[in-house]
Design a protein around this motif. Structure first.
Motif, mmCIF file in Angstrom:
data_model
loop_
_atom_site.group_PDB
_atom_site.id
_atom_site.type_symbol
_atom_site.label_atom_id
_atom_site.label_comp_id
_atom_site.label_asym_id
_atom_site.label_seq_id
_atom_site.Cartn_x
_atom_site.Cartn_y
_atom_site.Cartn_z
ATOM 1 N N SER A 1 -4.242 7.274 -13.874
ATOM 2 C CA SER A 1 -3.337 8.081 -13.042
ATOM 3 C C SER A 1 -1.907 8.012 -13.567
ATOM 4 C CB SER A 1 -3.399 7.587 -11.596
ATOM 5 O OG SER A 1 -2.545 8.336 -10.779
ATOM 6 N N LEU B 1 1.289 6.674 -6.860
ATOM 7 C CA LEU B 1 0.188 7.544 -7.279
ATOM 8 C C LEU B 1 0.472 9.012 -6.979
ATOM 9 C CD1 LEU B 1 -2.871 5.371 -6.188
ATOM 10 C CD2 LEU B 1 -2.030 5.766 -8.530
ATOM 11 N N ALA B 2 1.258 9.282 -5.942
ATOM 12 C CA ALA B 2 1.507 10.662 -5.512
ATOM 13 C C ALA B 2 2.519 11.407 -6.377
ATOM 14 C CB ALA B 2 1.980 10.666 -4.056
ATOM 15 N N TRP C 1 -2.727 -3.520 -9.370
ATOM 16 C CA TRP C 1 -3.198 -2.171 -9.039
ATOM 17 C C TRP C 1 -4.148 -1.622 -10.095
ATOM 18 C CZ3 TRP C 1 2.310 -0.106 -7.490
ATOM 19 C CH2 TRP C 1 2.707 -0.734 -6.301
ATOM 20 N N ALA D 1 0.843 -1.204 0.000
ATOM 21 C CA ALA D 1 0.000 0.000 0.000
ATOM 22 C C ALA D 1 0.877 1.254 0.000
ATOM 23 C CB ALA D 1 -0.936 -0.006 1.197
ATOM 24 N N ARG D 2 1.964 1.227 0.757
ATOM 25 C CA ARG D 2 2.883 2.377 0.773
ATOM 26 C C ARG D 2 3.479 2.616 -0.602
ATOM 27 N NH1 ARG D 2 7.397 1.261 4.539
ATOM 28 N NH2 ARG D 2 8.185 3.202 3.698
ATOM 29 N N VAL E 1 -9.354 2.452 -7.503
ATOM 30 C CA VAL E 1 -8.028 2.980 -7.835
ATOM 31 C C VAL E 1 -7.944 3.027 -9.361
ATOM 32 C CG1 VAL E 1 -5.525 2.624 -7.714
ATOM 33 C CG2 VAL E 1 -6.974 2.026 -5.755
ATOM 34 N N LEU F 1 2.142 1.694 -3.537
ATOM 35 C CA LEU F 1 1.071 2.181 -4.410
ATOM 36 C C LEU F 1 0.818 3.664 -4.150
ATOM 37 C CD1 LEU F 1 -1.260 2.006 -6.422
ATOM 38 C CD2 LEU F 1 -2.671 1.059 -4.556
ATOM 39 N N ASP F 2 0.689 4.050 -2.889
ATOM 40 C CA ASP F 2 0.435 5.457 -2.547
ATOM 41 C C ASP F 2 1.556 6.358 -3.056
ATOM 42 O OD1 ASP F 2 -1.921 4.661 -1.329
ATOM 43 O OD2 ASP F 2 -1.132 4.813 0.716
ATOM 44 N N ALA F 3 2.794 5.937 -2.878
ATOM 45 C CA ALA F 3 3.934 6.738 -3.338
ATOM 46 C C ALA F 3 3.936 6.848 -4.859
ATOM 47 C CB ALA F 3 5.242 6.122 -2.844
#
Length: 184
Positions: A118, A77-78, A107, A70-71, A113, A73-75
């Motif tokens: 993205s 996407l950011a 993902w 998850a970390r 998501v 994926l979040d990074a």
């Protein structure tokens, strides 16, 4: 236009605390980014990368990742720019980077998501070192094709002479290219 945010994914498997040639080259290039550019540096060796399980033809969707996945994926996407900082191992990516890329398939299928859309707004760059530029070409082609699949812009590849620690210091051409790599 959003503020630039570069995510540098370090794929080296060198011992912790030992900066490799590829990382050194990437840090040289990153030092030239404008001061207002956010930089996030993540070492894949510090993450628990779960093996990818292909559920596309059975479940069809994937649950939202948890923990380290998850970390990541979040990074991902950011960022506005994704930089794969990867030495060439056996003409390809180190296994940790290949595992990360395999998870892109999951993902894209996590409800809520919109990973593919993205990613299409991002630029993909590759920084690599190897003993011979030609030996990196299969990996560079693979990276470009991964980005193409998601509609990403390819920001290019920065290659330098690798080998034992410090070898990049003698590659004057690569160091000069690093100074303007992200300017394009």
């Amino acid at each position: 236009m959003s503020k630039p945010h570069y995510l540098f994914l370090l794929a080296s498997t060198r011992e912790p605390g030992h900066e490799g040639n590829t990382e050194k080259l990437a840090r040289r290039a990153a030092a030239q980014l404008p001061a207002n550019t956010t930089q996030t540096w993540l070492r894949l060796a510090d993450f628990e990368l779960l093996p990818f399980v292909d559920l596309r033809h059975t479940a069809g969707t994937y649950p939202a990742p948890t923990g380290d996945m998850a970390r990541l994926l979040d990074a991902t996407l950011a960022c506005t720019d994704l930089v794969l900082v990867t030495p060439t191992y056996w003409f390809s990516f180190p296994s940790n980077l290949k595992t990360y890329l395999d998870h892109w398939s999951a993902w894209m299928r996590v409800p809520g998501v919109d990973f593919k859309a993205s990613m299409a707004a991002k630029t993909l760059h590759v920084v690599t070192t190897s003993g011979d530029r030609a030996k990196s070409q299969p990996m560079l082609d693979s990276a470009r094709l991964c980005g193409d699949f998601l509609g990403m812009r390819f920001g290019g590849a920065l290659w330098g002479k690798g080998g034992p620690p410090g070898a990049i210091d003698a590659d004057v051409a690569a160091l000069a290219q690093a100074d303007s790599f992200f300017a394009a």
